[in-house]
Write a protein that holds these residues in place. Structure first.
Motif, PDB file in Angstrom:
ATOM      1  N   ASN A 140       0.820  -1.213   0.000  1.00  0.00           N
ATOM      2  CA  ASN A 140       0.000   0.000   0.000  1.00  0.00           C
ATOM      3  C   ASN A 140       0.856   1.266   0.000  1.00  0.00           C
ATOM      4  O   ASN A 140       0.638   2.194  -0.788  1.00  0.00           O
ATOM      5  CB  ASN A 140      -0.922  -0.035   1.228  1.00  0.00           C
ATOM      6  N   TYR A 143       2.518   1.926  -3.414  1.00  0.00           N
ATOM      7  CA  TYR A 143       1.612   2.410  -4.462  1.00  0.00           C
ATOM      8  C   TYR A 143       1.318   3.897  -4.281  1.00  0.00           C
ATOM      9  O   TYR A 143       1.360   4.674  -5.246  1.00  0.00           O
ATOM     10  CB  TYR A 143       0.295   1.634  -4.493  1.00  0.00           C
ATOM     11  N   ILE A 446      -7.542   2.583  -2.762  1.00  0.00           N
ATOM     12  CA  ILE A 446      -6.397   1.935  -2.111  1.00  0.00           C
ATOM     13  C   ILE A 446      -6.079   2.610  -0.783  1.00  0.00           C
ATOM     14  O   ILE A 446      -5.744   1.945   0.214  1.00  0.00           O
ATOM     15  CB  ILE A 446      -5.183   1.951  -3.062  1.00  0.00           C
ATOM     16  N   MET A 453      -1.793  -4.153  -3.465  1.00  0.00           N
ATOM     17  CA  MET A 453      -2.181  -4.488  -4.832  1.00  0.00           C
ATOM     18  C   MET A 453      -1.100  -5.328  -5.494  1.00  0.00           C
ATOM     19  O   MET A 453       0.013  -5.478  -4.976  1.00  0.00           O
ATOM     20  CB  MET A 453      -2.430  -3.232  -5.657  1.00  0.00           C
ATOM     21  N   ARG A 454      -1.445  -5.887  -6.639  1.00  0.00           N
ATOM     22  CA  ARG A 454      -0.479  -6.626  -7.452  1.00  0.00           C
ATOM     23  C   ARG A 454      -0.667  -6.250  -8.912  1.00  0.00           C
ATOM     24  O   ARG A 454      -1.769  -5.909  -9.342  1.00  0.00           O
ATOM     25  CB  ARG A 454      -0.645  -8.139  -7.263  1.00  0.00           C
ATOM     26  N   ILE A 461      -4.350  -4.755 -12.919  1.00  0.00           N
ATOM     27  CA  ILE A 461      -4.204  -4.541 -11.477  1.00  0.00           C
ATOM     28  C   ILE A 461      -5.076  -5.523 -10.716  1.00  0.00           C
ATOM     29  O   ILE A 461      -6.205  -5.815 -11.128  1.00  0.00           O
ATOM     30  CB  ILE A 461      -4.608  -3.100 -11.100  1.00  0.00           C
ATOM     31  N   LEU A 463      -6.518  -5.793  -6.798  1.00  0.00           N
ATOM     32  CA  LEU A 463      -6.648  -5.253  -5.447  1.00  0.00           C
ATOM     33  C   LEU A 463      -6.859  -6.424  -4.494  1.00  0.00           C
ATOM     34  O   LEU A 463      -7.730  -7.271  -4.721  1.00  0.00           O
ATOM     35  CB  LEU A 463      -7.826  -4.282  -5.365  1.00  0.00           C
ATOM     36  N   CYS A 464      -6.073  -6.466  -3.417  1.00  0.00           N
ATOM     37  CA  CYS A 464      -6.038  -7.643  -2.551  1.00  0.00           C
ATOM     38  C   CYS A 464      -6.661  -7.376  -1.176  1.00  0.00           C
ATOM     39  O   CYS A 464      -6.810  -6.223  -0.757  1.00  0.00           O
ATOM     40  CB  CYS A 464      -4.584  -8.088  -2.342  1.00  0.00           C
TER      41      CYS A 464
END
Length: 690
Positions: A140, A143, A446, A453-454, A461, A463-464
């Motif tokens: 996080n 990013y 985010i 994220m990955r 993208i 989002l995790c």
């Protein structure tokens, strides 16, 4: 400025006494004309009088007194004090650019010098920075930092790459140190993202919590750590020598330091790379069976987790020799798929990787960079000879390659369960370019939900770690910014990729990222014209030059820039990226693409077998027949628009207005209307649909 140097000693590999290594432990004075050549000499264990040097191609028998030819980059590396000089001086000058040697060296630090090729007159220099994110993982904090840097020091956008990293364009030389140090201090790195060393290690971006996926990510992390430069040049240049390094697993340290089979340069600051590093870039990917989200066969090394019946990882299959780059009209250069090398138990993978890297380091060509990738070494030697030499460094024989199931391309777009109670959401980003409202909204999401994220190898993208309760509000706000559920995105766009090309890439011959939106719209129009269905998709990849950054040679339809406003057309790849495409036509002008697309797509619709992909169709029919069909093509017989097209509109006047607007975007009124409706429906879904 000097470095100490040690004596050369001869050592013998126990497995084969015919191989004798000359080890070298460092450099002489940087300013000495007689700089030490970091050579290792190998009388090969095969019937040949030639020798192979770590900094040259095979040379003539030792009676020759001619100095082996080396590329200019090899000299720069040798004289650089482990990738420091003259970059450390050049970045302090008042000029907007750096000199030739520093331009090559800064690549090892994760940056390329560029200039705006749209502008005429004085060159407007800037730098592109590329991060290194094994498996595409982006914390996080990193990013949010990259988002800030893009606005403060870049061009206001972030670029997601096909190797799961960020590219930040437009950084001025005077801001380089600020940007680099900020990335380093916020859980990031650009070290080794470019240059003659191991690049970013790919792994499936999906944060799935199965044993196989977790082990694949762990293996990618460990390989990345193993092959990270150790001499400290990166931190010396950008943060004045301060180290920002996380603790390494003990198995990584042990594998790096192990010199049981003479893989290392003893007492060198770079135990694996030495002063010369590798002959060329080196790419590695890790995945699990069936998951080809990483284009596994396009890498120098492809690693596949092999598990038992309970899903417990036991070992790994290894492919070697993949690579995309080539040069137009030079048949000796070519894209190549990786081929099976063998299987190793999981505890041996780092030693096997190191052995392969050492083989390429010591035997890869260093005279002509067009032939320096490992694929050319394997093509020259053959896989059995390559395996024999690698086994000398490995100290063991490879076990037989384990049988694998069929590969599938997995995009991981949309909403999915992670396996730990949380969700992840895959978002399609056209060509990986994050900017405008999309960028602003991504940051808000985010930041608000504190998400990691990955980045995927398809420039998207993920989002995790999303809680179920967050799904609806996140879906709504993303859709309003154009980040739609994949069922609302044109299938052609979902699998398409393009490299940045113009205006900043110095290698670009023609457009790629800026040209692909229009080309995809034109392909969609051709689909409608020949009667193909909306979901009849084709994998399309476009690059501005033959280096192949967007892996066009694996596409069903690849467009490779080969002149101003013209492309070489490649056909025959497959949707699961397991078959190499072949060159079909040269120098097709961008305005003439429909003359090729129409007959190809028309006959695919008419002559394909059940469920036959476009790539498989072109391979089955053969290029000779396809060229005949293109040459004789006289066009599709036009039929009146289907009546349901007009039913979208309340009256004729509305239809005519929509038709005029659509023409401005090279679309039909029907296409534009459907697009508007899809976007509206997506924004109203409010997280209710999968």
């Amino acid at each position: 400025m000097t470095t100490s140097f040690g004596s050369a000693t001869s050592t013998v590999i126990p497995n084969d006494p015919k191989i004798r290594m000359q080890s070298f432990t460092g450099l002489k004075s940087l300013h000495s004309i007689a700089l030490a050549r970091n050579h290792r000499v190998f009388p090969l264990p095969f019937s040949t009088p030639s020798v192979i040097r770590a900094v040259s191609t095979p040379v003539k028998p030792e009676t020759s007194t001619t100095e082996p030819k080396r590329s200019k980059v090899e000299i720069f590396k040798e004289q650089s004090n482990f990738i420091r000089y003259p970059l450390n001086e050049e970045i302090l000058t008042d000029t907007p650019n750096i000199n030739e040697a520093a331009t090559q060296l800064i690549k090892f630090h994760g940056s390329y010098q560029q200039y705006n090729r749209d502008e005429r007159g004085t060159r407007s220099y800037s730098f592109m920075l590329r991060t290194k994110n094994p498996g595409g993982k982006v914390p996080n904090q990193l990013y949010l930092t990259m988002d800030d840097l893009a606005d403060q020091f870049g061009v206001g956008t972030l670029r997601l790459t096909t190797r799961q990293t960020f590219q930040l364009h437009g950084v001025l030389k005077k801001n380089l140190k600020t940007v680099m140090s900020t990335i380093i201090k916020n859980m990031g790195s650009t070290l080794g993202a470019c240059g003659d060393l191991n690049r970013n290690v790919l792994a499936p971006a999906a944060p799935l919590k199965t044993k196989e996926y977790l082990f694949a990510q762990e293996t990618a992390d460990n390989i990345a750590a193993l092959l990270t430069p150790q001499s400290g040049f990166y931190y010396d240049v950008w943060v004045d020598g301060e180290r920002f390094m996380t603790s390494e697993p003990p198995e990584v340290v042990k594998a790096r330091n192990d010199n049981s089979h003479k893989t290392n340069f003893p007492d060198s600051p770079e135990p694996i790379y030495g002063t010369q590093f590798l002959p060329r870039k080196f790419k590695i990917a890790v995945t699990v069976p069936t998951d080809n989200s990483v284009d596994i066969l396009t890498n120098d090394i492809g690693v596949v987790v092999v598990s038992d019946d309970n899903g417990e990882p036991q070992g790994l299959n290894i492919y070697v020799g993949g690579g995309m780059g080539r040069t137009h009209r030079m048949e000796a250069t070519f894209p190549r798929l990786g081929e099976p090398l063998g299987y190793v138990p999981k505890e041996d993978i780092l030693y096997a990787i190191k052995a392969i890297v050492a083989t390429q380091r010591d035997h890869g060509r260093r005279d002509d960079r067009r032939y320096s990738r490992m694929k050319y070494l394997i093509s020259s030697w053959g896989i059995e000879k390559f395996k024999t030499v690698v086994e000398q460094y490995y100290g063991k024989k490879f076990e037989p390659f384990h049988e694998l199931p069929e590969w599938e391309f997995k995009s991981y777009l949309g909403w999915h369960e992670q396996g730990d109670g949380a969700l992840f959401c895959g978002l399609h980003v056209d060509n990986g370019r994050v900017g405008g409202k999309m960028k602003k909204t991504l940051r808000e999401v985010i930041e608000k939900y504190n998400l990691n994220m990955r980045i995927t190898p398809n420039q998207n993208i993920i989002l995790c770690d999303i809680r179920s309760a967050w799904r609806r509000p996140i879906t709504t706000v993303l859709a309003q910014a154009g980040l739609l559920h994949p069922k609302y995105v044109d299938p052609l766009n979902l699998t398409a990729m393009a490299c940045p090309a113009f205006p900043l890439c110095p290698l670009a011959i023609t457009e790629a990222e800026r040209g692909i939106p229009d080309i995809l719209k034109r392909v969609r129009s051709v689909f409608e014209k020949v009667g193909l269905k909306y979901n009849d998709s084709v994998v399309i990849r476009i690059t501005g030059c033959p280096n192949g950054c967007a892996r066009p040679y694996m596409a069903e339809l690849g467009l490779v820039g080969d002149g101003p406003n013209s492309y070489q057309i490649w056909l025959g790849g497959t949707p699961n990226q397991t078959q190499l495409a072949r060159s079909f036509m040269d120098k097709v002008k961008v305005q003439d693409l429909e003359n090729v697309f129409e007959p190809l797509f028309y006959y695919w619709k008419q002559k394909r077998q059940p469920k036959e992909s476009f790539g498989d169709f072109t391979a089955r029919i053969g290029f000779e027949k396809l060229k005949e069909l293109v040459d004789k093509w006289e066009g599709v017989v036009q039929t009146p628009p289907a009546r349901y097209n007009l039913k979208l509109f309340a009256d004729k006047e509305t239809y005519e207005v929509m038709d005029e607007l659509a023409k401005l975007q090279n679309k039909s009124a029907h296409q534009l209307a459907i697009e508007v409706i899809r976007n509206f429906v997506a924004s109203q879904q409010n997280g209710k649909s999968e």
